[in-house]
Write a protein that holds these residues in place. Structure first.
Motif, PDB file in Angstrom:
ATOM      1  N   LYS A 229      17.297 146.606  24.196  1.00 51.48           N
ATOM      2  CA  LYS A 229      15.988 146.850  23.496  1.00 51.48           C
ATOM      3  C   LYS A 229      16.122 148.171  22.648  1.00 51.48           C
ATOM      4  O   LYS A 229      16.615 149.233  23.213  1.00 51.48           O
TER       5      LYS A 229
ATOM      6  N   GLY B  66      11.474 143.151  22.562  1.00 50.03           N
ATOM      7  CA  GLY B  66      11.556 143.521  23.937  1.00 50.03           C
ATOM      8  C   GLY B  66      10.481 143.522  24.784  1.00 50.03           C
ATOM      9  O   GLY B  66      10.528 143.332  26.075  1.00 50.03           O
ATOM     10  N   GLU B  67       9.418 143.985  24.346  1.00 48.74           N
ATOM     11  CA  GLU B  67       8.271 144.305  25.138  1.00 48.74           C
ATOM     12  C   GLU B  67       7.607 142.846  25.328  1.00 48.74           C
ATOM     13  O   GLU B  67       7.266 142.410  26.359  1.00 48.74           O
TER      14      GLU B  67
ATOM     15  N   SER C 100      13.626 136.208  20.913  1.00 46.91           N
ATOM     16  CA  SER C 100      12.818 136.491  21.841  1.00 46.91           C
ATOM     17  C   SER C 100      12.998 135.453  23.013  1.00 46.91           C
ATOM     18  O   SER C 100      12.930 135.554  24.070  1.00 46.91           O
TER      19      SER C 100
END
Length: 276
Positions: A73, A106-107, A52
């Protein structure tokens, strides 16, 4: 052989392969030279937090196109089902060579990057800098071979910016993180390296973004006291690394019986008086 100097665009694996002392290596070396050497020959596996963090650096510092070229993602799918297996197979075939982030990772990256972009000051600090600038130098005092990789360098402005993710970016909490995670040593190392390479860089700014909503952002400059302690720790690491290189010995903990020193909080408790 990569020469000393500033190296924009140096691939990260090539940077990591350089057998030179880095600020993260200095922290391991402070535990013991044996721990440092073991980590060099047995690097730790990549974690979700590292993935991340790398994704955020790419998206926030290099931009959406660079991020899309290096990261993907993953779709949300049940890979136990026929449909899920087919969707996953198509996805992995389309993003071969990229780092795959889970949907959650990804979020998180997108949310942190959006918070940075929405900050009133952060975009201006990031504009026009050189992202992921590798610095390769030899310590002038010890000859210790050193390396560092600035998240973003604005050499003309005399500044290096470092991007950190954190649980708590409030001033009081992040000040503790600066000392606990060796950020002051990192600042001292990067400023020392830039100076050794002939750049007039005196400013080290940390952009800290929280890893959970509301993804608050703090921008900090280290106080002189923190930088002075960082310089001392970096100097000690350079001296120890140079000595280990010369001797070929990478020792662990002392091999004698050592008396432990109590931490400050325990000493305070020991001498606490009851005034009740």
């Amino acid at each position: 052989m990569i020469s000393t100097g500033f190296h924009p665009g140096l691939p990260f694996p090539d940077y990591l392969a350089l057998d030179r002392l880095s600020p993260s290596g200095a922290k391991l070396l402070g535990r013991s030279p044996a721990h440092y050497r073991h980590n060099r020959t047995h690097p730790a596996a990549e974690t979700a937090a590292l993935r991340s963090g790398k994704g955020l650096h790419s998206l926030a510092l290099e931009g959406p196109d660079a991020f899309a070229a290096a990261f993907a993602k993953a779709p949300e799918c049940d890979r136990r089902t026929k449909e899920g297996k087919a969707l996953w197979a198509d996805f992995t075939a389309a993003c071969e060579g990229k780092t795959i982030l889970t949907a959650t990772e990804g979020e998180l990256v997108e949310s942190m990057a959006a918070a940075i972009a929405a900050h009133p000051l952060a975009p201006a600090l990031l504009e026009g800098g050189t992202p992921e600038l590798s610095m390769i130098w030899d310590d002038p005092e010890t000859g210790c071979p050193c390396r560092g990789r600035a998240d973003l360098a604005r050499l003309e402005a005399g500044a290096i910016l470092d991007l950190k993710t954190t649980l708590d970016a409030s001033p009081a909490a992040f000040a503790r993180s600066v000392m606990s995670f060796g950020y002051a040593t990192q600042a001292a190392a990067y400023l020392s390296g830039a100076t050794a390479l002939g750049a007039d860089v005196r400013d080290f700014i940390i952009l800290a973004v929280e890893k959970s909503a509301p993804f608050a952002v703090g921008i900090y400059r280290l106080p002189d006291a923190a930088l002075e302690l960082g310089r001392r720790r970096w100097r000690e690491a350079c001296e120890l690394y140079a000595a280990c290189l010369e001797s070929g010995c990478w020792p662990g903990y002392p091999e004698t019986i050592t008396e432990l020193a109590l931490p400050n909080w325990a000493m305070a408790e020991l001498y606490e008086t009851d005034e009740g």
